[in-house]
Design a protein around this motif. Structure first.
Motif, PDB file in Angstrom:
ATOM      1  N   ALA A 143       0.821  -1.215   0.000  1.00  0.00           N
ATOM      2  CA  ALA A 143       0.000   0.000   0.000  1.00  0.00           C
ATOM      3  C   ALA A 143       0.853   1.263   0.000  1.00  0.00           C
ATOM      4  O   ALA A 143       1.934   1.308   0.594  1.00  0.00           O
ATOM      5  CB  ALA A 143      -0.919   0.008   1.215  1.00  0.00           C
ATOM      6  N   ASP A 144       0.347   2.301  -0.653  1.00  0.00           N
ATOM      7  CA  ASP A 144       0.992   3.616  -0.600  1.00  0.00           C
ATOM      8  C   ASP A 144       0.873   4.220   0.805  1.00  0.00           C
ATOM      9  O   ASP A 144       1.812   4.825   1.312  1.00  0.00           O
ATOM     10  CB  ASP A 144       0.345   4.564  -1.613  1.00  0.00           C
ATOM     11  N   LEU A 145      -0.293   4.037   1.396  1.00  0.00           N
ATOM     12  CA  LEU A 145      -0.562   4.574   2.727  1.00  0.00           C
ATOM     13  C   LEU A 145      -1.271   3.502   3.542  1.00  0.00           C
ATOM     14  O   LEU A 145      -2.226   2.876   3.073  1.00  0.00           O
ATOM     15  CB  LEU A 145      -1.444   5.830   2.639  1.00  0.00           C
ATOM     16  N   VAL A 146      -0.794   3.284   4.766  1.00  0.00           N
ATOM     17  CA  VAL A 146      -1.422   2.355   5.708  1.00  0.00           C
ATOM     18  C   VAL A 146      -1.849   3.155   6.935  1.00  0.00           C
ATOM     19  O   VAL A 146      -1.064   3.938   7.476  1.00  0.00           O
ATOM     20  CB  VAL A 146      -0.463   1.230   6.132  1.00  0.00           C
ATOM     21  N   VAL A 147      -3.083   2.945   7.366  1.00  0.00           N
ATOM     22  CA  VAL A 147      -3.563   3.540   8.610  1.00  0.00           C
ATOM     23  C   VAL A 147      -3.804   2.407   9.599  1.00  0.00           C
ATOM     24  O   VAL A 147      -4.678   1.554   9.378  1.00  0.00           O
ATOM     25  CB  VAL A 147      -4.860   4.348   8.404  1.00  0.00           C
ATOM     26  N   GLU A 148      -3.014   2.355  10.662  1.00  0.00           N
ATOM     27  CA  GLU A 148      -3.201   1.354  11.707  1.00  0.00           C
ATOM     28  C   GLU A 148      -4.185   1.943  12.708  1.00  0.00           C
ATOM     29  O   GLU A 148      -3.866   2.860  13.448  1.00  0.00           O
ATOM     30  CB  GLU A 148      -1.878   1.019  12.392  1.00  0.00           C
ATOM     31  N   ALA A 149      -5.404   1.388  12.724  1.00  0.00           N
ATOM     32  CA  ALA A 149      -6.475   1.976  13.528  1.00  0.00           C
ATOM     33  C   ALA A 149      -7.050   1.002  14.542  1.00  0.00           C
ATOM     34  O   ALA A 149      -8.084   1.284  15.142  1.00  0.00           O
ATOM     35  CB  ALA A 149      -7.593   2.474  12.612  1.00  0.00           C
ATOM     36  N   SER A 150      -6.402  -0.136  14.748  1.00  0.00           N
ATOM     37  CA  SER A 150      -6.957  -1.130  15.661  1.00  0.00           C
ATOM     38  C   SER A 150      -6.314  -1.103  17.038  1.00  0.00           C
ATOM     39  O   SER A 150      -6.979  -1.324  18.048  1.00  0.00           O
ATOM     40  CB  SER A 150      -6.805  -2.528  15.062  1.00  0.00           C
ATOM     41  N   GLY A 151      -5.014  -0.881  17.098  1.00  0.00           N
ATOM     42  CA  GLY A 151      -4.295  -0.959  18.364  1.00  0.00           C
ATOM     43  C   GLY A 151      -4.032  -2.373  18.826  1.00  0.00           C
ATOM     44  O   GLY A 151      -3.444  -2.579  19.889  1.00  0.00           O
ATOM     45  N   HIS A 152      -4.435  -3.371  18.037  1.00  0.00           N
ATOM     46  CA  HIS A 152      -4.231  -4.765  18.423  1.00  0.00           C
ATOM     47  C   HIS A 152      -2.799  -5.209  18.105  1.00  0.00           C
ATOM     48  O   HIS A 152      -2.205  -4.790  17.113  1.00  0.00           O
ATOM     49  CB  HIS A 152      -5.233  -5.669  17.724  1.00  0.00           C
ATOM     50  N   ASP A 153      -2.280  -6.106  18.931  1.00  0.00           N
ATOM     51  CA  ASP A 153      -0.890  -6.519  18.803  1.00  0.00           C
ATOM     52  C   ASP A 153      -0.574  -7.081  17.421  1.00  0.00           C
ATOM     53  O   ASP A 153       0.447  -6.736  16.821  1.00  0.00           O
ATOM     54  CB  ASP A 153      -0.569  -7.579  19.868  1.00  0.00           C
ATOM     55  N   ALA A 154      -1.428  -7.964  16.914  1.00  0.00           N
ATOM     56  CA  ALA A 154      -1.141  -8.598  15.626  1.00  0.00           C
ATOM     57  C   ALA A 154      -1.103  -7.579  14.498  1.00  0.00           C
ATOM     58  O   ALA A 154      -0.262  -7.654  13.597  1.00  0.00           O
ATOM     59  CB  ALA A 154      -2.191  -9.670  15.323  1.00  0.00           C
ATOM     60  N   SER A 155      -2.003  -6.599  14.538  1.00  0.00           N
ATOM     61  CA  SER A 155      -2.021  -5.557  13.514  1.00  0.00           C
ATOM     62  C   SER A 155      -0.779  -4.687  13.607  1.00  0.00           C
ATOM     63  O   SER A 155      -0.136  -4.384  12.599  1.00  0.00           O
ATOM     64  CB  SER A 155      -3.282  -4.699  13.665  1.00  0.00           C
ATOM     65  N   LEU A 156      -0.424  -4.304  14.819  1.00  0.00           N
ATOM     66  CA  LEU A 156       0.756  -3.459  15.003  1.00  0.00           C
ATOM     67  C   LEU A 156       2.028  -4.173  14.574  1.00  0.00           C
ATOM     68  O   LEU A 156       2.948  -3.560  14.035  1.00  0.00           O
ATOM     69  CB  LEU A 156       0.859  -3.023  16.463  1.00  0.00           C
ATOM     70  N   ALA A 157       2.077  -5.492  14.791  1.00  0.00           N
ATOM     71  CA  ALA A 157       3.265  -6.249  14.426  1.00  0.00           C
ATOM     72  C   ALA A 157       3.441  -6.373  12.922  1.00  0.00           C
ATOM     73  O   ALA A 157       4.561  -6.485  12.422  1.00  0.00           O
ATOM     74  CB  ALA A 157       3.206  -7.641  15.057  1.00  0.00           C
ATOM     75  N   SER A 158       2.323  -6.339  12.181  1.00  0.00           N
ATOM     76  CA  SER A 158       2.397  -6.559  10.733  1.00  0.00           C
ATOM     77  C   SER A 158       2.329  -5.283   9.910  1.00  0.00           C
ATOM     78  O   SER A 158       2.520  -5.323   8.690  1.00  0.00           O
ATOM     79  CB  SER A 158       1.260  -7.490  10.296  1.00  0.00           C
TER      80      SER A 158
END
Length: 327
Positions: free
Chosen positions: A218-233
């Motif tokens: 992706a050109d832009l990623v917005v991490e909006a969950s705060g969950h560990d698995a999402s933050l790690a990836s």
């Protein structure tokens, strides 16, 4: 008047309280609609990012109608429909409306005119109750330079902030992909106009994003969950020279992540909190794009049933945004 009051942590009640008075510089408003936010549950549990005390009335995602103004107030008048910012300044210090100051979960509330923004006729009271969270997503996307129809934006997390971030990217005409394990959130993203959704439990989200982007990311990623698995990836979802907005809250926890990818892939990563300075632009954006945010608002309750509404709002498998109304 009726008001929802958190008497103590984990003790919400609806009770009668006096209608507040205003001074020569104040504004009295009738609450029309107010959304329940995840941070309201933090307040209910007895914790928040700034000092808080009880009793307190929550509610910072709101729309109201001006019913009275002090003699020195010139910028709004009775009959105006308005929304108000959450982070506000008073002589003693900066406050968070609905946290360190009583908020909008009541029939009438007071505000200072400098906190308020008038609403155009094309935005309904109910949709206006989503403007506060929308400004947070709008701010996060613009903090990384915005986007356009040439780009692919991935939103990791399909809660309210993830969905309004997706709506921002969609309004900017970017190809938008939303990752979330809950089917009703993925369906809502599609209703908002997302091109694709990904269930990270059923498939590898990173590999699916690569597949959808021809292997680039992706050109832009917005991490909006705060969950560990999402933050790690999250660093694996962006392309070379990609941009990442960190919006999801993860305070006090430690996770493992491939931080070396920030350097090796020349990523730009920025944290984003709140929505300073963007409210007028965000309101114009909603008006001119005609974005329909209503799919996010899944359940409605009258103010008198606020305690019941808060109980339902805990069930993320059933609802996204619960909205209270002043009948």
């Amino acid at each position: 008047m009726k008001a929802l009051v958190f008497e103590k942590p984990d003790q919400p009640v609806v009770r009668d309280v006096p209608v507040p008075d205003i001074d020569e510089n104040g504004v009295l408003l009738k609450m029309k609609a107010v959304g329940i936010c995840h941070s309201d549950y933090e307040l209910l549990a007895g914790r928040y990012i700034i000092p808080i005390s009880y009793p307190v009335t929550p509610g910072h995602e709101w729309c109201g109608e001006v019913v009275e103004v002090g003699r020195n107030v010139k910028t709004v008048r009775p009959g105006d429909r308005v929304v108000g910012e959450c982070v506000v300044k008073l002589p003693d210090r900066i406050h968070h409306f609905g946290f360190s100051l009583d908020g909008a979960d009541r029939e009438y509330l007071t505000a200072k005119p400098e906190w308020l923004h008038k609403l155009p006729d094309g935005i309904s009271d109910k949709q206006a109750a989503l403007i506060e969270p929308f400004t947070c997503g709008f701010y996060a996307v613009n903090r990384l330079g915005g986007t356009n129809a040439s780009e692919t934006v991935v939103i990791s997390g399909g809660g309210t902030i993830g969905l309004v971030s997706a709506a921002t990217a969609i309004g900017m005409r970017a190809r938008t992909i939303v990752i979330d394990p809950l089917a009703h959130r993925r369906d809502t993203a599609l209703r908002l106009g997302a091109e694709a959704v990904i269930d990270p439990v059923a498939e590898d989200a990173v590999e699916r994003v690569k597949e959808l982007t021809g292997g680039t990311g992706a050109d832009l990623v917005v991490e909006a969950s705060g969950h560990d698995a999402s933050l790690a990836s999250v660093f694996d979802l962006a392309r070379e020279d990609g941009r990442i907005a960190m919006v999801g809250i993860n305070i006090g926890r430690t996770i493992g992540a491939h931080l070396g990818n920030i350097q090796m892939r020349n990523l730009t990563v920025r944290g984003s909190i709140g929505s300073p300075g963007v409210w007028p632009a965000a309101i114009r954006f909603l008006e001119r794009t005609g974005l329909d945010l209503s799919p996010i608002q899944t359940h409605d309750f009258p103010l008198g049933e606020s305690v019941k509404a808060f109980e339902l709002g805990k069930q993320s498998d059933k609802c996204i945004k619960v909205t209270l109304f002043n009948a």
